[in-house]
Write a protein that holds these residues in place. Sequence first.
Motif, short mmCIF file in Angstrom:
data_model
loop_
_atom_site.label_atom_id
_atom_site.label_comp_id
_atom_site.label_asym_id
_atom_site.label_seq_id
_atom_site.Cartn_x
_atom_site.Cartn_y
_atom_site.Cartn_z
N GLU A 177 49.11 36.49 39.12
CA GLU A 177 47.77 36.86 38.70
C GLU A 177 46.86 35.67 38.44
O GLU A 177 45.64 35.84 38.37
CB GLU A 177 47.84 37.75 37.45
CG GLU A 177 48.58 39.05 37.67
CD GLU A 177 48.01 40.18 36.82
OE1 GLU A 177 46.85 40.08 36.40
OE2 GLU A 177 48.73 41.15 36.60
N ARG B 192 40.37 44.06 35.82
CA ARG B 192 41.29 44.96 36.49
C ARG B 192 40.65 45.59 37.72
O ARG B 192 39.52 46.05 37.68
CB ARG B 192 41.76 46.06 35.53
CG ARG B 192 42.69 45.54 34.44
CD ARG B 192 43.16 46.68 33.54
NE ARG B 192 43.81 47.75 34.28
CZ ARG B 192 45.07 47.72 34.67
NH1 ARG B 192 45.83 46.67 34.42
NH2 ARG B 192 45.58 48.75 35.34
N ASP C 233 46.91 42.84 40.78
CA ASP C 233 45.92 43.90 40.60
C ASP C 233 44.72 43.42 39.83
O ASP C 233 44.02 44.20 39.19
CB ASP C 233 46.57 45.11 39.89
CG ASP C 233 47.05 44.77 38.50
OD1 ASP C 233 47.03 43.58 38.13
OD2 ASP C 233 47.46 45.70 37.78
N ALA C 234 44.45 42.11 39.91
CA ALA C 234 43.29 41.54 39.23
C ALA C 234 42.17 41.28 40.24
O ALA C 234 42.40 40.70 41.30
CB ALA C 234 43.67 40.25 38.53
#
Length: 236
Positions: free
Chosen positions: A65, A32, A112-113
Amino acid sequence: MTGRFPANSAVAVDLVILTIRDDLLHVLVVERANPPFAGALALPGGFLEPAEDLNQAAERELWEETGLDARDLHIEQVGAYGAPDRDPRGRVVSVCYMALMPDLPTPSAGGDARAAHWLPVETLTRQPNRLAFDHHTLLSDAVERAGEKLSYTTLAASFCPPRFTVAELRRVYEIVWGTRLDPSNFRRKVTGVPGFLVRADDRTTATGGRPAHLYRTGPAAYLRPALSRETLTGQR
């Protein structure tokens, strides 16, 4: 239906993406980039957008992602998780999806990785605090679901290439179930299930021994009769 929907409530989807690498069951995890749990490992996922349904959200998050296309995977819903304290940002109900595919490539991180990795499932299930949120529970439930479905569906073939040997299929069962199976019993059982396997026209010598027949999946979605772990290990 009555009652006011709380302003701080949200719906999310999380993905348990499983594949077999280096003869081990692996799951995709992301690092994260943002709080909460910035820098921690988590399952890929995100919030439901206003114009999409749950399946569309799962497919979008998969692509954003990881760069993986849902059309190339077996994907299905595992369940919903709604403990009040599962997310420190507020009340978040998450719908967990399980995706399966043979020999998936190293993914590219996005959204958001910060990074994406394949890690052995056994490593993570033995370390409950390794994953953020309640993702250890989601992972455990999805792996258990996969193991159960191997006995009564053709799900195991989702870990195999389009054409495979019975030995390769057996190894999928052994890896997911975590136990050695009797080769003769396994061959007899799986080739005896109507519609499960269809023999291809050619053979492979990849095993180094006698040429082995190649198979592909047939039209069946369910195994009748179902496969028994006890029978396949030679215990009965």
